[in-house]
Scaffold this active site. Sequence first.
Site, PDB file in Angstrom:
ATOM      1  CE  LYS A  26      -4.297  -1.711   0.878  1.00 34.46           C
ATOM      2  NZ  LYS A  26      -5.806  -1.640   1.518  1.00 34.46           N
ATOM      3  CE  LYS A  44     -13.137  -3.237   0.014  1.00 33.42           C
ATOM      4  NZ  LYS A  44     -11.816  -3.059   0.943  1.00 33.42           N
ATOM      5  CE  LYS A  57      -6.307  -8.590  -1.839  1.00 34.70           C
ATOM      6  NZ  LYS A  57      -6.722  -8.278  -0.258  1.00 34.70           N
TER       7      LYS A  57
HETATM    8  N1  AQP Z   1      -9.221 -11.597  -3.282  1.00 29.45           N
HETATM    9  C1  AQP Z   1      -9.403 -12.104  -2.154  1.00 29.45           C
HETATM   10  N2  AQP Z   1      -9.837 -13.323  -2.164  1.00 29.45           N
HETATM   11  C2  AQP Z   1     -10.010 -13.728  -0.771  1.00 29.45           C
HETATM   12  N3  AQP Z   1     -10.100 -13.038   0.300  1.00 29.45           N
HETATM   13  C3  AQP Z   1     -10.022 -11.740  -0.005  1.00 29.45           C
HETATM   14  N4  AQP Z   1     -10.227 -10.691   0.875  1.00 29.45           N
HETATM   15  C4  AQP Z   1      -9.982  -9.512   0.248  1.00 29.45           C
HETATM   16  N5  AQP Z   1      -9.795  -9.814  -1.132  1.00 29.45           N
HETATM   17  C5  AQP Z   1      -9.817 -11.136  -1.107  1.00 29.45           C
HETATM   18  C6  AQP Z   1     -10.600 -10.753   2.382  1.00 29.45           C
HETATM   19  O1  AQP Z   1     -11.660  -9.982   2.646  1.00 29.45           O
HETATM   20  C7  AQP Z   1     -11.803  -9.279   3.698  1.00 29.45           C
HETATM   21  C8  AQP Z   1     -11.675  -7.949   3.249  1.00 29.45           C
HETATM   22  O2  AQP Z   1     -10.963  -7.065   3.873  1.00 29.45           O
HETATM   23  P1  AQP Z   1     -10.617  -5.510   3.446  1.00 29.45           P
HETATM   24  O3  AQP Z   1     -11.480  -5.106   2.554  1.00 29.45           O
HETATM   25  O4  AQP Z   1     -10.843  -4.926   4.863  1.00 29.45           O
HETATM   26  O5  AQP Z   1      -9.285  -5.493   3.019  1.00 29.45           O
HETATM   27  P2  AQP Z   1      -8.348  -6.082   1.868  1.00 29.45           P
HETATM   28  O6  AQP Z   1      -7.852  -7.288   1.797  1.00 29.45           O
HETATM   29  O7  AQP Z   1      -7.366  -4.720   1.760  1.00 29.45           O
HETATM   30  O8  AQP Z   1      -9.473  -5.610   0.427  1.00 29.45           O
HETATM   31  P3  AQP Z   1      -9.045  -5.022  -0.897  1.00 29.45           P
HETATM   32  O9  AQP Z   1     -10.089  -5.526  -1.908  1.00 29.45           O
HETATM   33  O10 AQP Z   1      -7.603  -5.897  -1.510  1.00 29.45           O
HETATM   34  O11 AQP Z   1      -8.819  -3.712  -0.980  1.00 29.45           O
HETATM   35  P4  AQP Z   1      -7.805  -2.357  -1.482  1.00 29.45           P
HETATM   36  O12 AQP Z   1      -8.104  -2.533  -2.951  1.00 29.45           O
HETATM   37  O13 AQP Z   1      -8.108  -1.523  -0.730  1.00 29.45           O
HETATM   38  O14 AQP Z   1      -6.526  -2.892  -1.118  1.00 29.45           O
HETATM   39  C9  AQP Z   1     -10.382  -9.732   4.469  1.00 29.45           C
HETATM   40  O15 AQP Z   1     -10.778 -10.784   5.254  1.00 29.45           O
HETATM   41  C10 AQP Z   1      -9.611 -10.239   3.225  1.00 29.45           C
HETATM   42  O16 AQP Z   1      -8.529 -11.098   3.511  1.00 29.45           O
END
Ligand code: AQP
Length: 333
Positions: free
Chosen positions: A117, A202, A199
């Site tokens: 990040k 969002k 991965k």
């Molecule tokens: N691609 C994924 N596959 C499986 N699990 C996932 N999670 C997120 N993406 C996947 C799980 O869902 C929860 C989301 O947590 P979050 O939104 O607080 O954090 P994140 O992992 O940072 O989500 P993003 O989508 O990757 O956000 P950005 O784009 O902002 O970085 C967690 O339990 C995560 O493991």
Amino acid sequence: MEDTVVRKKIFSGIQPSGELTLGSYMGAIRNWNALQAEYDCIYCIVDLHAITVRQDPAQLRRRCLTQLAQYVACGLDPEKCILFVQSHVPEHTELAWILGCYTQFGELSRMTQFKQKSQQHADNITAGLFTYPVLMASDILLYQADAVPVGADQKQHVELCRDIAQRFNGIYGDVFTLPEPLIPKVGARIMSLNNPLNKMSKSDPEGCVNLLDKPEDIRRKFKRAVTDSETSVRFDPDAKPGVSNLLTIYSTASGKSVEEAEAEFSGQGYGAFKTAVGDAVIELFRPIREESERLLSDKAYLEQIYRQGAERAHGIAIRTLRKVHRKLGFLSR
Ligand code: AQP
């Protein structure tokens, strides 16, 4: 006399930093739903985590409410679990300060998410982004959670949470329960449809499918999904990451095993396979989208859920925080 069965506790949360995705559904929410029957579950919308990168205030407000509607539409029942918004329970930030004093700079520097990040947001690498895992440890430890259902990417943060808890307990006695990460066997890491080596996130709108996407958008995203130059539908994540990701998604959405899915599409081209995956996801998300829309037209009901949730969460969190204060030697108020 009957034995009172003490149910184990579960805590987890998702940032309202975008729409809920197929990744967060498969990696986390699906599991949250299944755990409600057996455990005392506390599920949160972690808005304090979301502001570790810049958010638009109006959008953040809208996303928090939409996310709550989606939690309920996915089957999280406010009668069975606690649903609340992180910033409504101030104990989270209070405990985070304390735990920050028991966390090493070196430990936080090693966190993969921070490294990624801080590259993505190179012009805004804040102290909040760096100490994110301490706030997450506070979220979990406040509720004395036994387990934390998350996707594979969050395992490192839960392990750090255990290390912090163990360190604290080592000095002050048994204050915190040590939590285990609960990572699903299938769907723990759904990959981007654009680039199956990354991965699904969002922050990558074309590579991700959202729970509230219209059927035509879901169909289009799957049609464009990156595969490979072969034609066989076979599960081999190293050699065929795109196809293997689609097989995982199909298997989880349809309830069939990966082997059954391989057999079903054997001899068929990628076109028919991608259409079938898209259709399975459309059918999986259709009732969630419709129920979310219905719930969003009843804002008073959603407000009641998050208000009551915060009250119940606060009742648990304050007990842990008071105990921590006593152990540290703070004068009681
Ligand atoms: N691609 C994924 N596959 C499986 N699990 C996932 N999670 C997120 N993406 C996947 C799980 O869902 C929860 C989301 O947590 P979050 O939104 O607080 O954090 P994140 O992992 O940072 O989500 P993003 O989508 O990757 O956000 P950005 O784009 O902002 O970085 C967690 O339990 C995560 O493991």
